[in-house]
Design an enzyme around this catalytic site. Structure first.
Site, short mmCIF file in Angstrom:
data_model
loop_
_atom_site.label_atom_id
_atom_site.label_comp_id
_atom_site.label_asym_id
_atom_site.label_seq_id
_atom_site.Cartn_x
_atom_site.Cartn_y
_atom_site.Cartn_z
N HIS A 125 1.09 17.62 -26.72
CA HIS A 125 1.03 16.17 -26.50
C HIS A 125 -0.21 15.53 -27.11
O HIS A 125 -0.20 14.34 -27.41
CB HIS A 125 1.06 15.85 -25.00
CG HIS A 125 2.41 16.08 -24.37
ND1 HIS A 125 3.06 17.29 -24.43
CD2 HIS A 125 3.24 15.25 -23.67
CE1 HIS A 125 4.22 17.19 -23.79
NE2 HIS A 125 4.35 15.97 -23.32
N LYS B 36 3.30 11.53 -11.30
CA LYS B 36 2.54 10.63 -12.17
C LYS B 36 3.33 9.35 -12.33
O LYS B 36 4.48 9.37 -12.79
CB LYS B 36 2.32 11.27 -13.55
CG LYS B 36 1.18 12.25 -13.59
CD LYS B 36 0.87 12.64 -15.03
CE LYS B 36 -0.29 13.60 -15.10
NZ LYS B 36 -0.53 14.08 -16.48
N ARG C 48 -3.43 21.51 -14.58
CA ARG C 48 -2.23 20.71 -14.91
C ARG C 48 -2.22 20.27 -16.38
O ARG C 48 -1.17 19.97 -16.94
CB ARG C 48 -2.13 19.49 -13.97
CG ARG C 48 -0.85 18.70 -14.16
CD ARG C 48 -0.60 17.70 -13.06
NE ARG C 48 0.55 16.87 -13.36
CZ ARG C 48 1.18 16.10 -12.50
NH1 ARG C 48 0.75 16.03 -11.24
NH2 ARG C 48 2.22 15.36 -12.85
N HIS D 39 9.10 9.88 -28.00
CA HIS D 39 8.07 10.77 -27.45
C HIS D 39 8.34 12.26 -27.72
O HIS D 39 7.50 12.97 -28.28
CB HIS D 39 7.95 10.48 -25.95
CG HIS D 39 6.98 11.34 -25.24
ND1 HIS D 39 5.62 11.24 -25.43
CD2 HIS D 39 7.17 12.34 -24.34
CE1 HIS D 39 5.01 12.12 -24.67
NE2 HIS D 39 5.93 12.80 -23.99
N GLU E 12 -4.45 16.88 -11.49
CA GLU E 12 -4.89 17.20 -12.85
C GLU E 12 -6.41 17.29 -12.99
O GLU E 12 -7.01 16.63 -13.85
CB GLU E 12 -4.31 16.20 -13.87
CG GLU E 12 -4.39 16.72 -15.30
CD GLU E 12 -3.58 15.89 -16.28
OE1 GLU E 12 -2.35 15.99 -16.27
OE2 GLU E 12 -4.20 15.13 -17.04
N ARG F 219 0.80 -1.24 0.00
CA ARG F 219 0.00 0.00 0.00
C ARG F 219 0.83 1.28 0.00
O ARG F 219 0.36 2.35 0.36
CB ARG F 219 -0.98 0.04 1.18
CG ARG F 219 -1.94 -1.13 1.18
CD ARG F 219 -3.13 -0.85 2.05
NE ARG F 219 -4.03 -1.97 2.05
CZ ARG F 219 -4.01 -2.94 2.96
NH1 ARG F 219 -3.15 -2.89 3.95
NH2 ARG F 219 -4.87 -3.92 2.88
N ASN G 119 0.31 19.45 -21.02
CA ASN G 119 0.07 18.57 -22.16
C ASN G 119 0.13 19.30 -23.50
O ASN G 119 -0.17 18.73 -24.54
CB ASN G 119 -1.31 17.95 -22.00
CG ASN G 119 -1.22 16.45 -21.83
OD1 ASN G 119 -1.82 15.73 -22.59
ND2 ASN G 119 -0.43 16.00 -20.88
#
Ligand code: NAD
Ligand code: GLY
Length: 360
Positions: free
Chosen positions: A248, A143, A241, A265, A237, A121, A245
């Site tokens: 992206h 993230k 946030r 990427h 997000e 956990r 991006n």
């Protein structure tokens, strides 16, 4: 060494940036954690390059250290690979005071972070990013994820590291293509929030590509400060946030439709930023000349700038799979001027299609 704090209350942590930090890794980790044991997660090639240094640092602290080597590449961001790591952690009798050290780029960081978030956990982990992309982006902000056969980063958690140690010296061994891809994310920070960073990149690109330490420290610190400010405002997000991006949305479509093999990427993001700017201009939201400015900087950084030959309808389909898309509404980050962007909640499909057809 420079220190930047990311203020998330009890989940807050420091980003340490400088030269020679791997030599001090044990001491730096000991300032925030007292591990019952350490598990280093890295790729075999990175262990060859940096393993001795890192292990010596932990030995100095008297910490028992185990090593888990993960194959390189995006395919390692999988539940299967996570399961292999859980198995090893159980084999090492890791408890909740064991600390995972993620030494590598975004693949190692995302995978190790995901395992740290879920093993018993949640156990502490430290990001030790070794690519430019991971130093300016993926190691900061919490993230973590693995991929699912149906989509990238589909299984994951927001889970913050306890410390980020970005040693500039590691960039000396990074392949140039990977370094340039990381620069795309730095350009992104300039576009979304800091015109002076964008100017700095325009004026210092040669020195940056020669890995001048002062320039590297400046662009990495400025990028992390921007990311910290965004994440502090919207850690999970819910809205703001999403500006991280920029470029992206189209970038992910390019990656997916070219089978994740033609572009890495950052390269896809570079093209995505140029065409997001073109769409911004077409929508009347953007100052004259911005798409061209972004395109010129992308080219100066040695990144691709040409839209690949893709079926526009397939691009639209792909945008519906974007994680920002909700209730069949395509969200889009548009640039107003260098240093300022806005979030469009429902970007009309027809506008995107028009841009895609007119650029061809
Ligand atoms: P990567 O982790 O695959 O690293 C690229 C390559 O460089 C690998 O082969 C690696 O072994 C090698 N490498 C790494 N450091 C090196 C060094 N110092 N010297 C020599 N070789 C080195 O790629 P990446 O671009 O760092 O990360 C991409 C991943 O990051 C993707 O999975 C993406 O989804 C994820 N990502 C996550 C976030 C986030 O916020 N969590 C943000 C952006 C990207
Ligand atoms: N890389 C985008 C984010 O962290 O939100």
């Amino acid at each position: 060494m420079q220190r930047l704090n990311i203020d998330l209350g009890e989940r807050g942590y420091d980003i340490l940036l400088g030269s020679g930090l791997l030599d001090r890794i044990g001491e730096l980790v000991s300032q925030v954690l007292q591990p019952s044991r350490i598990v280093l997660v890295t790729h075999p090639s990175l262990f060859q390059l940096y393993g001795d240094k890192v292990l010596a640092g932990f030995k100095k602290q008297g910490w028992a250290t185990d090593i888990i080597e993960v194959p390189e590449g995006e395919t390692s961001k999988s539940l299967q690979q996570a399961d292999i790591i859980y198995d090893r952690l159980l084999g090492f009798n890791c408890d909740r005071k064991s600390v995972l050290i993620a030494l590598g780029g975004g693949v190692i960081g995302d995978l190790t972070g995901f395992v740290a978030a879920t093993y018993q956990r949640g156990i502490p982990f430290v990001q030790v990013p070794t690519t430019l992309l991971s130093q300016v982006d993926s190691s900061v902000g919490g993230k973590t994820a693995v991929n699912h056969p149906k989509g990238k980063n589909m299984i994951g958690a927001f889970y913050q590291p306890r410390l980020v140690i970005a040693d500039l010296d590691t960039l000396q061994t990074l392949p140039q293509k990977e370094f340039r891809a990381g620069l795309a994310e730095v350009i992104k920070y300039g576009v979304i929030s800091d015109a002076s960073l964008f100017d700095y990149l325009e004026n210092n690109v040669e020195e940056i590509l020669q890995l001048d330490n002062e320039c590297l420290a400046h662009i990495i610190k400025t990028s992390c400060a921007i990311k910290a400010e965004v994440v502090e405002k919207d850690e999970l997000e819910s809205h703001y946030r999403m500006i991280l991006n920029f470029g992206h949305t189209l970038g992910h479509a390019i990656e997916a439709l070219t089978g994740y093999s033609r572009f890495i990427h950052g390269e896809a993001v570079a093209i995505g930023m140029i065409y997001a700017a073109k769409l911004s201009q077409q929508s009347g939201k953007c100052e004259e000349g911005v798409p061209n400015q972004i395109c010129e900087l992308v080219k100066k950084c040695g990144l691709p700038s040409q839209w690949p030959d893709l079926d526009p309808q397939e691009v639209i389909e792909s945008l519906y799979h974007d994680k920002k898309t909700m209730n069949h509404k395509i969200k889009f980050i548009l640039v107003k001027k260098i240093g300022s962007v806005g979030i469009i909640e429902d970007m009309p499909e027809a506008d995107i299609l028009k841009m895609l057809l007119s650029k061809a």
